[in-house]
Write an enzyme that holds these catalytic residues in place. Structure first.
Site, short mmCIF file in Angstrom:
data_model
loop_
_atom_site.label_atom_id
_atom_site.label_comp_id
_atom_site.label_asym_id
_atom_site.label_seq_id
_atom_site.Cartn_x
_atom_site.Cartn_y
_atom_site.Cartn_z
N GLU A 186 0.84 -1.11 -0.10
CA GLU A 186 -0.04 -0.06 -0.13
C GLU A 186 0.86 1.30 -0.23
OE1 GLU A 186 -3.13 -0.34 -0.51
OE2 GLU A 186 -3.97 -1.80 -0.48
N GLU A 208 -1.65 9.04 -0.36
CA GLU A 208 -1.88 8.42 -1.53
C GLU A 208 -1.66 9.33 -2.49
OE1 GLU A 208 -5.67 7.09 -4.25
OE2 GLU A 208 -5.91 7.43 -2.74
#
Length: 371
Positions: A186, A208
């Protein structure tokens, strides 16, 4: 996972607190309502469990380029995302501090036997002996149109101090390897076929990439229980890339006893590595029906139902944790898919570094459909 399952036919609404309300419990209350407090899952023992499975020097060898580390600064100094003031977000100290803090919390979800969405959720601060109702579905007391003749309730309790504390020695090590592999994917730089050691690039990001420094609302969905704050973005942050306002609100309520801190300031997650690790551990440990928790899958607490088997969700192992985390997108794939390849590559390399055998374990999602 410590678990109770109870079936109850009636509840007295007059004794039910409102969402957000807390009460201090007696030892007898804790025993009857929460199954007691197991000293094996105390914060200091939870920390000892991680240290015994993965000492600090081994952890730092696994992730030499984690964000804010010396390796990260050396590599990133000339890149556009570089920050000279970036601290060691994924430090070993932050990991242990997060493990200790979540170990002081127990979590209980109660849902109607005929409708798992009709539920309420409590948290227990073990040290303060304080119980807080953090969520209750609007229809919890209105099934069948009455508050006295309603479906029975199933109750599940999770002690977050059981992270890396249940199952055999092999299962515990596999759990930590699986947790680290998933968060490495991730947050990682590089690909499964990158030159050099892939694991060196785990934990490189804490946000992100596509939304770093972005303005405006992202990952927002109208939700009466966990409403978004105007202008705030709920894009992926932290080790597990926590996303969407309803997930921020629920995790906030588990940590703080209130949905508001992370709904109002979601950016707190990228400012505090301990908090980031806490969000990831809580996500890992918390079942979200019909999904089990990734923890239960890795330590042998989960047995696939006939419905699970019909969807190919068997056997328990790393592949099932991928389905829990991102099964709607990464289901029914083998390692020819770059995402599965990265997760599995991280898992194999981290397990090998820890001296853990994963022989015979199903590590991809081929043949699996979402829960």
């Amino acid at each position: 996972m410590e678990r109770e399952e109870k079936l109850e036919a009636k509840f007295e609404t007059a004794k039910t607190p409102a969402v957000g309300q807390s009460r201090v419990l007696t030892d007898a209350d804790i025993e009857s309502l929460w199954g007691g407090i197991d000293p094996l899952f105390a914060p200091d023992r939870a920390v000892d469990a991680v240290q015994s499975v993965l000492p600090q020097d081994e952890y730092e060898r696994l992730f030499p380029n984690r964000i804010g580390s010396e390796g990260w600064h050396e590599f990133s100094v000339h890149l556009s995302h570089y920050r000279i003031d970036q601290t060691d977000y994924y430090s070993y100290a932050n990991l242990l501090a997060a493990v200790a803090e979540v170990a002081n919390i127990k979590y209980k979800v109660e849902y109607r036997q005929d409708n798992s969405e009709s539920k309420r959720i409590f948290r227990l601060d073990k040290q303060a002996r304080t119980e807080t109702l953090i969520y209750q579905a609007a229809d919890f007391y209105s099934s069948s149109g009455t508050t006295t003749s309603i479906a029975a309730i199933v109750s599940q309790t999770v002690d977050f101090g059981s992270f890396i504390k249940e199952g055999s020695d092999l299962q515990r090590k596999r759990e930590l390897a699986a947790f680290l592999a998933n968060i490495s994917h991730e947050t990682g730089e590089g690909t499964a076929t990158s030159s050099g050691d892939l694991r060196a690039w785990g934990l490189y990001w804490n946000e992100e990439i596509a939304y770093r420094n972005a303005t405006g609302s992202k990952y927002v969905e109208e939700n009466d229980d966990f409403p978004p704050v105007q202008g705030k973005s709920y894009h992926g942050r932290g080790p597990i890339q926590l996303s969407w306002n309803y997930n921020y609100g629920l995790i906030s309520a588990i940590i703080y006893g209130s949905k508001d801190p992370l709904l109002q300031q979601p950016e707190l997650i990228v400012e505090d590595g301990k908090l980031g690790f806490m969000t990831a551990i809580l996500f890992w440990m918390t079942p979200q029906s019909p999904k089990p928790s990734a923890h239960d899958v890795m330590v042998g607490n989960w047995t696939p139902s006939e419905a699970n088997k019909a969807k190919g969700l068997t056997p328990a192992g790393f592949g099932i944790t991928i389905m829990i985390i991102n099964g709607n997108i990464e289901g029914n794939l083998d390692e020819s898919d770059r995402r599965i390849a990265r997760r599995v590559a991280f898992y194999r390399e981290i397990a090998a570094q820890m001296g853990v055998s994963i022989e015979g374990e199903k590590v991809n999602t081929l043949g699996m459909r979402p829960f």
